[in-house]
Design a protein around this motif. Structure first.
Motif, PDB file in Angstrom:
ATOM      1  N   GLU A  62       0.835  -1.200   0.000  1.00  0.00           N
ATOM      2  CA  GLU A  62       0.000   0.000   0.000  1.00  0.00           C
ATOM      3  C   GLU A  62       0.876   1.259   0.000  1.00  0.00           C
ATOM      4  OE1 GLU A  62      -3.719   1.892   2.531  1.00  0.00           O
ATOM      5  OE2 GLU A  62      -3.058  -0.140   2.974  1.00  0.00           O
ATOM      6  N   LEU A  63       2.025   1.196   0.681  1.00  0.00           N
ATOM      7  CA  LEU A  63       2.966   2.329   0.664  1.00  0.00           C
ATOM      8  C   LEU A  63       3.520   2.560  -0.732  1.00  0.00           C
ATOM      9  CD1 LEU A  63       4.975   1.832   3.976  1.00  0.00           C
ATOM     10  CD2 LEU A  63       3.375   3.673   3.436  1.00  0.00           C
ATOM     11  N   PHE A  64       3.844   1.475  -1.454  1.00  0.00           N
ATOM     12  CA  PHE A  64       4.357   1.618  -2.815  1.00  0.00           C
ATOM     13  C   PHE A  64       3.288   2.196  -3.749  1.00  0.00           C
ATOM     14  CE2 PHE A  64       7.446  -1.736  -1.447  1.00  0.00           C
ATOM     15  CZ  PHE A  64       8.570  -0.936  -1.563  1.00  0.00           C
ATOM     16  N   THR A  65       2.049   1.795  -3.537  1.00  0.00           N
ATOM     17  CA  THR A  65       0.956   2.336  -4.336  1.00  0.00           C
ATOM     18  C   THR A  65       0.801   3.835  -4.072  1.00  0.00           C
ATOM     19  OG1 THR A  65      -0.194   0.215  -4.253  1.00  0.00           O
ATOM     20  CG2 THR A  65      -1.508   2.139  -4.844  1.00  0.00           C
ATOM     21  N   LEU A  66       0.885   4.214  -2.810  1.00  0.00           N
ATOM     22  CA  LEU A  66       0.790   5.635  -2.453  1.00  0.00           C
ATOM     23  C   LEU A  66       1.916   6.442  -3.079  1.00  0.00           C
ATOM     24  CD1 LEU A  66      -0.205   5.460   1.322  1.00  0.00           C
ATOM     25  CD2 LEU A  66      -1.609   6.277  -0.572  1.00  0.00           C
ATOM     26  N   GLN A  67       3.113   5.875  -3.087  1.00  0.00           N
ATOM     27  CA  GLN A  67       4.265   6.573  -3.665  1.00  0.00           C
ATOM     28  C   GLN A  67       4.007   6.887  -5.137  1.00  0.00           C
ATOM     29  OE1 GLN A  67       7.925   4.364  -3.545  1.00  0.00           O
ATOM     30  NE2 GLN A  67       9.147   6.109  -4.218  1.00  0.00           N
ATOM     31  N   GLY A  68       3.508   5.910  -5.865  1.00  0.00           N
ATOM     32  CA  GLY A  68       3.204   6.138  -7.279  1.00  0.00           C
ATOM     33  C   GLY A  68       2.108   7.167  -7.467  1.00  0.00           C
ATOM     34  N   ASP A  69       1.125   7.164  -6.584  1.00  0.00           N
ATOM     35  CA  ASP A  69       0.032   8.129  -6.658  1.00  0.00           C
ATOM     36  C   ASP A  69       0.507   9.552  -6.383  1.00  0.00           C
ATOM     37  OD1 ASP A  69      -1.652   6.023  -7.196  1.00  0.00           O
ATOM     38  OD2 ASP A  69      -2.483   5.908  -5.163  1.00  0.00           O
ATOM     39  N   PHE A  70       1.583   9.701  -5.618  1.00  0.00           N
ATOM     40  CA  PHE A  70       2.090  11.029  -5.263  1.00  0.00           C
ATOM     41  C   PHE A  70       2.932  11.646  -6.383  1.00  0.00           C
ATOM     42  CE2 PHE A  70       2.167   9.703  -0.514  1.00  0.00           C
ATOM     43  CZ  PHE A  70       0.801   9.854  -0.431  1.00  0.00           C
ATOM     44  N   LEU A  71       3.608  10.824  -7.160  1.00  0.00           N
ATOM     45  CA  LEU A  71       4.566  11.349  -8.134  1.00  0.00           C
ATOM     46  C   LEU A  71       3.898  12.012  -9.338  1.00  0.00           C
ATOM     47  CD1 LEU A  71       7.346   8.631  -8.103  1.00  0.00           C
ATOM     48  CD2 LEU A  71       7.330  10.851  -6.979  1.00  0.00           C
ATOM     49  N   GLN A  72       2.877  11.409  -9.907  1.00  0.00           N
ATOM     50  CA  GLN A  72       2.247  11.965 -11.101  1.00  0.00           C
ATOM     51  C   GLN A  72       1.654  13.353 -10.862  1.00  0.00           C
ATOM     52  OE1 GLN A  72       2.469  10.977 -14.156  1.00  0.00           O
ATOM     53  NE2 GLN A  72       1.139  12.574 -14.951  1.00  0.00           N
ATOM     54  N   PRO A  73       0.858  13.548  -9.813  1.00  0.00           N
ATOM     55  CA  PRO A  73       0.323  14.904  -9.580  1.00  0.00           C
ATOM     56  C   PRO A  73       1.426  15.935  -9.327  1.00  0.00           C
ATOM     57  CG  PRO A  73      -0.913  13.301  -8.303  1.00  0.00           C
ATOM     58  CD  PRO A  73       0.270  12.585  -8.886  1.00  0.00           C
ATOM     59  N   ALA A  74       2.519  15.529  -8.719  1.00  0.00           N
ATOM     60  CA  ALA A  74       3.608  16.474  -8.450  1.00  0.00           C
ATOM     61  C   ALA A  74       4.208  16.985  -9.758  1.00  0.00           C
ATOM     62  CB  ALA A  74       4.681  15.821  -7.584  1.00  0.00           C
ATOM     63  N   ALA A  75       4.386  16.106 -10.729  1.00  0.00           N
ATOM     64  CA  ALA A  75       4.937  16.523 -12.024  1.00  0.00           C
ATOM     65  C   ALA A  75       3.973  17.466 -12.740  1.00  0.00           C
ATOM     66  CB  ALA A  75       5.226  15.303 -12.881  1.00  0.00           C
ATOM     67  N   GLU A  76       2.693  17.161 -12.688  1.00  0.00           N
ATOM     68  CA  GLU A  76       1.700  18.019 -13.339  1.00  0.00           C
ATOM     69  C   GLU A  76       1.628  19.385 -12.661  1.00  0.00           C
ATOM     70  OE1 GLU A  76      -1.824  15.659 -13.088  1.00  0.00           O
ATOM     71  OE2 GLU A  76      -1.154  14.253 -14.624  1.00  0.00           O
ATOM     72  N   LYS A  77       1.705  19.405 -11.359  1.00  0.00           N
ATOM     73  CA  LYS A  77       1.643  20.670 -10.624  1.00  0.00           C
ATOM     74  C   LYS A  77       2.889  21.512 -10.879  1.00  0.00           C
ATOM     75  CE  LYS A  77      -1.482  18.956  -7.173  1.00  0.00           C
ATOM     76  NZ  LYS A  77      -1.646  18.355  -5.894  1.00  0.00           N
ATOM     77  N   THR A  78       4.016  20.848 -11.000  1.00  0.00           N
ATOM     78  CA  THR A  78       5.249  21.575 -11.314  1.00  0.00           C
ATOM     79  C   THR A  78       5.148  22.214 -12.694  1.00  0.00           C
ATOM     80  OG1 THR A  78       6.559  20.096  -9.923  1.00  0.00           O
ATOM     81  CG2 THR A  78       7.746  21.354 -11.606  1.00  0.00           C
ATOM     82  N   ALA A  79       4.627  21.473 -13.660  1.00  0.00           N
ATOM     83  CA  ALA A  79       4.464  22.016 -15.010  1.00  0.00           C
ATOM     84  C   ALA A  79       3.484  23.198 -15.006  1.00  0.00           C
ATOM     85  CB  ALA A  79       3.984  20.932 -15.959  1.00  0.00           C
ATOM     86  N   ALA A  80       2.405  23.093 -14.251  1.00  0.00           N
ATOM     87  CA  ALA A  80       1.435  24.189 -14.171  1.00  0.00           C
ATOM     88  C   ALA A  80       2.066  25.425 -13.532  1.00  0.00           C
ATOM     89  CB  ALA A  80       0.208  23.751 -13.379  1.00  0.00           C
ATOM     90  N   TYR A  81       2.866  25.206 -12.492  1.00  0.00           N
ATOM     91  CA  TYR A  81       3.557  26.318 -11.819  1.00  0.00           C
ATOM     92  C   TYR A  81       4.502  27.019 -12.788  1.00  0.00           C
ATOM     93  CZ  TYR A  81       6.813  28.740  -8.734  1.00  0.00           C
ATOM     94  OH  TYR A  81       7.610  29.679  -8.145  1.00  0.00           O
ATOM     95  N   VAL A  82       5.270  26.244 -13.521  1.00  0.00           N
ATOM     96  CA  VAL A  82       6.223  26.829 -14.476  1.00  0.00           C
ATOM     97  C   VAL A  82       5.480  27.621 -15.548  1.00  0.00           C
ATOM     98  CG1 VAL A  82       7.912  26.243 -16.264  1.00  0.00           C
ATOM     99  CG2 VAL A  82       8.040  25.146 -14.028  1.00  0.00           C
ATOM    100  N   ARG A  83       4.340  27.105 -16.020  1.00  0.00           N
ATOM    101  CA  ARG A  83       3.553  27.844 -17.019  1.00  0.00           C
ATOM    102  C   ARG A  83       3.066  29.178 -16.458  1.00  0.00           C
ATOM    103  NH1 ARG A  83       1.644  22.718 -18.282  1.00  0.00           N
ATOM    104  NH2 ARG A  83      -0.178  22.965 -16.929  1.00  0.00           N
ATOM    105  N   LYS A  84       2.616  29.189 -15.213  1.00  0.00           N
ATOM    106  CA  LYS A  84       2.136  30.439 -14.603  1.00  0.00           C
ATOM    107  C   LYS A  84       3.268  31.442 -14.435  1.00  0.00           C
ATOM    108  CE  LYS A  84      -1.784  28.370 -12.212  1.00  0.00           C
ATOM    109  NZ  LYS A  84      -2.378  28.012 -10.916  1.00  0.00           N
TER     110      LYS A  84
END
Length: 129
Positions: A62-84
């Motif tokens: 379950e910890l490994f599943t959570l880790q994967g769930d955390f990484l994708q949104p972080a990359a998308e949020k970083t890209a959105a921040y850079v665009r702003k």
């Protein structure tokens, strides 16, 4: 030769331009600070939620599943921040560009007027020199 009124007018225009650019810079800084505060607040909230999810995990898978769930949104949020950030910087640069372009246009017209005045006031017979 420039008169006192012309010099005063030129200095006044330069101060107004400087104040306008300063206001543009402050506006951009304000937008960047607001964006960074928004991102910091969101990150704090998300960190709290993620910590709660990690602490409630029952097994390592379950910890490994959570880790994967955390990484994708972080990359998308970083890209959105850079665009702003890019949008803010590009808008500020465009404003500075407009001021620079207006300055160049003004300088070109003044040089053309100066050349015209010099030609009109040239002594007779100097056109052959």
């Amino acid at each position: 030769m420039l008169t006192n009124e012309q010099l005063l007018s030129a200095h006044k225009a330069n101060v107004e331009t400087l104040l306008g650019l300063s206001a543009t810079s402050l506006d951009a800084t304000e937008k960047l600070v607001a964006l960074n505060l928004e991102v910091a607040r969101a990150a704090l909230g998300e960190a709290s939620a993620k910590a709660q999810a990690v602490f409630s995990a029952k097994d390592p898978s379950e910890l490994f599943t959570l880790q994967g769930d955390f990484l994708q949104p972080a990359a998308e949020k970083t890209a959105a921040y850079v665009r702003k950030v890019y949008d803010i910087v590009a808008a500020t640069q465009a404003e500075f560009g407009k001021v620079a372009e207006a300055g160049v246009t003004d300088a070109q017209s003044k040089i053309a007027a100066l050349v015209d005045a010099a030609v009109k006031n040239a002594p007779a017979g100097s056109e052959n020199a």
